[in-house]
Scaffold this active site. Structure first.
Site, PDB file in Angstrom:
ATOM      1  N   GLY A  48       0.837  -1.193   0.000  1.00  9.68           N
ATOM      2  CA  GLY A  48       0.000   0.000   0.000  1.00  9.68           C
ATOM      3  C   GLY A  48       0.871   1.241   0.000  1.00  9.68           C
ATOM      4  N   GLY A  63       0.378  -5.257   0.578  1.00  8.94           N
ATOM      5  CA  GLY A  63      -0.833  -5.220  -0.228  1.00  8.94           C
ATOM      6  C   GLY A  63      -0.736  -6.034  -1.498  1.00  8.94           C
ATOM      7  CD  GLU A  66       2.587  -5.920   6.003  1.00 12.20           C
ATOM      8  OE1 GLU A  66       2.066  -5.846   4.884  1.00 12.20           O
ATOM      9  OE2 GLU A  66       3.245  -6.918   6.388  1.00 12.20           O
ATOM     10  CG  ASP A  78      -2.621  -4.790   6.482  1.00  5.18           C
ATOM     11  OD1 ASP A  78      -1.557  -5.072   5.894  1.00  5.18           O
ATOM     12  OD2 ASP A  78      -3.248  -3.732   6.259  1.00  5.18           O
TER      13      ASP A  78
END
Length: 372
Positions: free
Chosen positions: A79, A127, A150, A158
Site C-alpha cells: 500500500g 498489499g 509490516e 494485514d
C-alpha cells in the site's frame, strides 16, 4: 483498449484493463512506485472484479504489474505508506476508507468465482500479497520476492496476512510475520504462498499469449500458463525449518527472542538482530494476530485486522502512533531510527496488546459486517 466489458475506471491510468476473448487482463500501472496500491487503484480493481464476476463472457482474470525498462520487476510493493502517514497526521477519513475497501477487495479475490491468476514476478509485498494470495493460480519466477514486512513500519501483516500466514507449515507463519523476511519462489511454493514456477525469460511470451493468443475458455487460459511451468528452485530455508519451528513456536515474543539469543548460529543471530529493530508492541500484537487467525475464517480474520488497523492509528493518534512513527523513520525522514514506545519487549504488557483487539464497532456496525 476500450470494451463494453470494461467499466469506467477512476485511477487515471494506474489500473489498465483489457479483454482478450474470455480473459480479463489487469495491469497495475504505477511502476515508479513499484505498483504500490492507491485508494483509486483499489476502487478500480473492485469495480473490475465485480463487473467481471457477473459477466458470462469473462471466464478468467489475470493480473500483473507493469515493469520499468532496465529495472527489477515488481508485481506490487504494498500500500501507499506515505499516504498513510499524511492521512493519519491530517485526520483524513480517506485512511479509514482505504483499509475498509482494501480488505473487502482481498475477500473478493479469495472468493472470486472464476479462475484468477496472479503473475507474481519481482517484489510482492504487503498489499501485493493481499491481491495475490487469494488467486486460484499464483505464478512465481526466479525474481519473485515475497514478504509481509509490516512490522518494519510499526504495523502488522494485514490484508488477510493472519489468515494466509497462519496456514503456513509449522511456525513459519510467525517467522515471516515477525521478521518480515522475504522469501523466493522455492520457499513460497513449499510454504503454500505460491503454486507454480515460470522462468522470467518465458514471461513475456506468456503475457503475449494471454494478451493476444486465442483465449476461448477458462481451461484454455489456465493451460496457457501451465504449459510454460518449470521445476521450481530448491527452497532456501528447508534446512532451517526445525530451527524456525523451535524458536518461533515459543509462547511470546520475549520467549522467542530469548530462544534465539541462546542459539549461536548465524541465522539465529541475524533473526534476533532483525527483531530488535522492530516495534516491541507491534511484534506482540502481530504474534497474537497470527495465532488467533488460525482459528478464524478469512472474513473473521479480515474483520479482526480491520479492528487492529483502526487501533494502530487511533489508540495513540497522530505522531504518537507506532505506525506513523515507523513510516516516518523508514519513508519520510528516512533516518531509520524509529522511537518505539515502549522500546523494550519486557515493557509490553498484556493489557497494551489486548487493547488492539477490542473492536470499536458492534457486529452489525462493523465496516466489514457484510463479508460472507
Amino acid at each position: 483498449m476500450t470494451s463494453p466489458l470494461i467499466p469506467q475506471l477512476q485511477s487515471e491510468g494506474q489500473i489498465l484493463a483489457e479483454v482478450n476473448g474470455c480473459l480479463g487482463l489487469i495491469t497495475l500501472n504505477r511502476p515508479q512506485a513499484l505498483n504500490a496500491l492507491s485508494l483509486a487503484m483499489i476502487r478500480d480493481l473492485t469495480a473490475l472484479l465485480k463487473a467481471w464476476a457477473a459477466e458470462p463472457a469473462i471466464q478468467a482474470v489475470a493480473i500483473l504489474g507493469q515493469g520499468r525498462e532496465g529495472k527489477p520487476a515488481a508485481f506490487c510493493a504494498g500500500g501507499d505508506i506515505r499516504f498513510f502517514h499524511q492521512a493519519a497526521l491530517a485526520g483524513d477519513t480517506a485512511l479509514e476508507d482505504f483499509f475498509t475497501e482494501e480488505y473487502a477487495l482481498n475477500h473478493l479475490i479469495h472468493r472470486f468465482p472464476k479462475p484468477y491468476i496472479a503473475l507474481m514476478d519481482g517484489v510482492v509485498m504487503g498489499g501485493g500479497m493481499g491481491i495475490s494470495q487469494g488467486a486460484r493460480l499464483r505464478v512465481l519466477t526466479e525474481h519473485s520476492k515475497l514478504a509481509m514486512p509490516e512490522t518494519n513500519i510499526g504495523l502488522f501483516p494485514d490484508v488477510g496476512g493472519g489468515f494466509f500466514l497462519g496456514q503456513c507449515p509449522g511456525h513459519t507463519g510467525e517467522w515471516l510475520a515477525l521478521t518480515g523476511h522475504p522469501i523466493a519462489a522455492g520457499d513460497a511454493i513449499e510454504m503454500g504462498l505460491g503454486d507454480v514456477y515460470v522462468q522470467s525469460s518465458v514471461l513475456p511470451e506468456l503475457i503475449q499469449a494471454l494478451r493476444q493468443g486465442p483465449q476461448t475458455s477458462a481451461e484454455h487460459v489456465v493451460a496457457t500458463v501451465m504449459e510454460r511451468v518449470d521445476l521450481a528452485p530448491t527452497p532456501d530455508h528447508r534446512e532451517l525449518r526445525q530451527q524456525i519451528d523451535r524458536h518461533f513456536g515459543a509462547a511470546s515474543v520475549e520467549a522467542i527472542m530469548a530462544s534465539l539469543a541462546a542459539d549461536d548460529s548465524e541465522w539465529a543471530r541475524h533473526a534476533l538482530a532483525t527483531l530488535r529493530k522492530r516495534s516491541p508492541l507491534m511484534m506482540a500484537v502481530t504474534l497474537e494476530q497470527v495465532r488467533r487467525a488460525r482459528t478464524l475464517s478469512l472474513a473473521d480474520d479480515l474483520r479482526m485486522e480491520r479492528d487492529l488497523v483502526h487501533r494502530c492509528f487511533h489508540l495513540r493518534p497522530g505522531a504518537a502512533s507506532e505506525t506513523v512513527e515507523g513510516i516516518r523513520a523508514l519513508a519520510v525522514d528516512k533516518d531509520h531510527a524509529p522511537r518505539w514506545n515502549p522500546s523494550r519487549i519486557e515493557d509490553v504488557t498484556p493489557e497494551m496488546v489486548a487493547a488492539f483487539f477490542q473492536s470499536p464497532w458492534s457486529a452489525q456496525d462493523h465496516p466489514l459486517s457484510d463479508l460472507a
